[in-house]
Scaffold this motif. Structure first.
Motif, PDB file in Angstrom:
ATOM      1  N   VAL A   1      40.246  36.612  44.470  1.00 40.46           N
ATOM      2  CA  VAL A   1      41.046  37.479  43.532  1.00 40.46           C
ATOM      3  C   VAL A   1      41.488  36.854  42.128  1.00 40.46           C
ATOM      4  N   ILE A   2      41.684  35.526  42.190  1.00 37.40           N
ATOM      5  CA  ILE A   2      41.866  34.856  40.878  1.00 37.40           C
ATOM      6  C   ILE A   2      40.570  35.003  40.060  1.00 37.40           C
ATOM      7  N   GLU A   3      39.416  34.913  40.823  1.00 32.91           N
ATOM      8  CA  GLU A   3      37.977  34.792  40.132  1.00 32.91           C
ATOM      9  C   GLU A   3      37.934  36.263  39.299  1.00 32.91           C
ATOM     10  N   VAL A   4      38.264  37.173  40.220  1.00 35.10           N
ATOM     11  CA  VAL A   4      37.870  38.467  39.345  1.00 35.10           C
ATOM     12  C   VAL A   4      39.225  38.860  38.303  1.00 35.10           C
ATOM     13  N   LEU A   5      40.160  38.448  38.333  1.00 32.73           N
ATOM     14  CA  LEU A   5      41.049  38.534  37.323  1.00 32.73           C
ATOM     15  C   LEU A   5      40.753  37.290  36.259  1.00 32.73           C
ATOM     16  N   ALA A   6      40.298  36.283  36.251  1.00 34.95           N
ATOM     17  CA  ALA A   6      39.996  35.487  35.393  1.00 34.95           C
ATOM     18  C   ALA A   6      38.639  35.961  34.556  1.00 34.95           C
ATOM     19  N   ALA A   7      37.789  36.588  35.127  1.00 34.18           N
ATOM     20  CA  ALA A   7      36.627  37.353  34.532  1.00 34.18           C
ATOM     21  C   ALA A   7      36.949  38.364  33.644  1.00 34.18           C
ATOM     22  N   CYS A   8      38.081  39.086  34.078  1.00 35.39           N
ATOM     23  CA  CYS A   8      38.602  40.235  33.231  1.00 35.39           C
ATOM     24  C   CYS A   8      39.659  39.929  32.377  1.00 35.39           C
ATOM     25  N   ASP A   9      40.040  38.525  32.374  1.00 28.49           N
ATOM     26  CA  ASP A   9      41.309  38.187  31.406  1.00 28.49           C
ATOM     27  C   ASP A   9      42.252  38.961  31.650  1.00 28.49           C
ATOM     28  N   HIS A  10      42.721  39.060  32.858  1.00 32.25           N
ATOM     29  CA  HIS A  10      43.865  39.658  33.611  1.00 32.25           C
ATOM     30  C   HIS A  10      45.120  38.805  33.835  1.00 32.25           C
ATOM     31  N   PRO A  11      46.391  39.034  33.303  1.00 26.27           N
ATOM     32  CA  PRO A  11      47.455  38.049  33.488  1.00 26.27           C
ATOM     33  C   PRO A  11      47.726  37.992  34.901  1.00 26.27           C
TER      34      PRO A  11
END
Length: 358
Positions: free
Chosen positions: A150-160
């Protein structure tokens, strides 16, 4: 009721709200509980794959600082006796007692579901919280690695992202979290309820040792990740004498702030907590419940009201707030951690068949 080694609850309880039938502690030892050994055999943890259609949960609670969250798991093996998420297991027709900490559900499709939801044209970026219901770094994350995905997805999207955990396993993802922190996209809160190992292992039997959590605070802070400590919950007459010590150790480890929440006992948590008190602290059970009730408006175990449920009322609630304020001021973290301000302007939809459309 039996005392189960390595488990928080002393047994299972019935949820009358969802017609949950009465059940024994666990089928693994049901036939042997009155056998020649006189003690139940050790409970095994089982994990069932859950197949949700969406992974982001939204809320409209006016007294929590986020409106959406992700729970990679249902149930939590940490076994914290006070956990306000325990009643959610009744939705699975399982007990909020031992079932909650032994019969777990994992969501291996969390990352692709998240990617799909973030790619929708209607999605509006706001920080996502993890660890608000069950711990994203409980022991089974070691094998399943759903939180990391999940963190990998958020990191790739620059999502807080905001993470709350009782586990030092969070440091395994510093390689993802540190670059996010450099962009103002992440903050981590580590929950520490007691520094006394005997007490910690009683109230949170499968959570990491408090010293390991403090080490995690230091490692996260040293990596440039905004890190906070949350003494949640404070249990009167059991852990409240540690307020000043926990604030001091948190500041020493590099925490930007320390907060607290008085123990909450919603729905089925109250009878489980009372049974746990009778088993582990019989000499002070009456005192503990008397103070809890005084902080909850008098005569009741829980206060469900917005704003008051997180704070506690009356002289005991006021005293706790005053002690935290003084301790924070003494150690230079007076402002309770300056609420985590994370950027949302950097967000971009995920790459892929859906994300690329927008």
């Amino acid at each position: 009721m039996f005392k189960i080694a390595g488990r928080g609850a002393t047994g299972n309880t019935t949820s009358r709200r969802f017609n949950l039938p009465d059940r024994e502690a666990d089928g693994d030892w049901l036939d042997a509980q009155h056998g020649v050994d006189g003690e139940p055999s050790r409970l095994r943890t089982t994990v069932t794959i859950a197949k949700p259609k969406t992974i982001i949960s939204y809320n409209k609670s006016p007294d929590v600082p986020f409106d959406r969250s992700i729970n990679p798991f249902n149930g939590c093996e940490h076994g914290c006796i006070y956990c306000f998420a325990r009643p959610s297991h009744a939705f699975h027709d399982l007990s909020p007692g031992l079932d909650f900490e032994t019969k777990l559900f994992a969501k291996p499709d969390a990352a692709p579901l998240l990617r799909e939801e973030l790619g929708k044209k209607s999605y509006v970026c706001q920080p996502i919280a993890m660890g608000t219901n069950t711990d994203p770094y409980q022991p089974i994350e070691r094998e399943w690695r759903i939180t990391r995905q999940v963190i990998e997805v958020l990191a790739a999207c620059d999502h807080p992202l905001v993470i709350t955990t009782k586990s030092d396993r969070v440091v395994r993802d510093i390689d993802l979290l540190a670059p996010m922190a450099a962009k103002g996209l992440v903050a981590v809160a580590v929950s520490i309820t007691s520094l006394v190992p005997r007490i910690a292992m009683t109230i949170e039997p499968r959570a990491p040792h408090p010293e390991r959590r403090l080490t995690a605070v230091r490692r996260l802070a040293d990596a440039g990740i905004p890190t906070y400590v949350n003494m949640a919950p404070v249990i009167p007459a059991i852990t409240d004498d540690e307020v000043e010590a926990i604030v001091a150790r948190a500041a020493e480890a590099g925490a930007r702030g320390v907060s607290f929440i008085p123990v909450r006992l919603p729905w089925e948590v109250a009878p489980l907590f009372r049974a746990w008190l009778d088993e582990h602290f019989p000499e002070r059970a009456g005192k503990v419940m008397s103070i809890i009730q005084s902080m909850r408006g008098g005569g009741r175990d829980n206060d469900p009201g917005f704003f008051t449920r997180m704070r506690g009322q009356g002289p005991w609630g006021d005293l706790l707030r005053a002690r935290f304020l003084i301790a924070r001021r003494r150690h230079g973290i007076e402002r309770n951690g300056e609420k985590m301000q994370l950027r949302t302007d950097l967000f971009r939809p995920p790459a892929g068949p859906q994300g690329e459309l927008f």
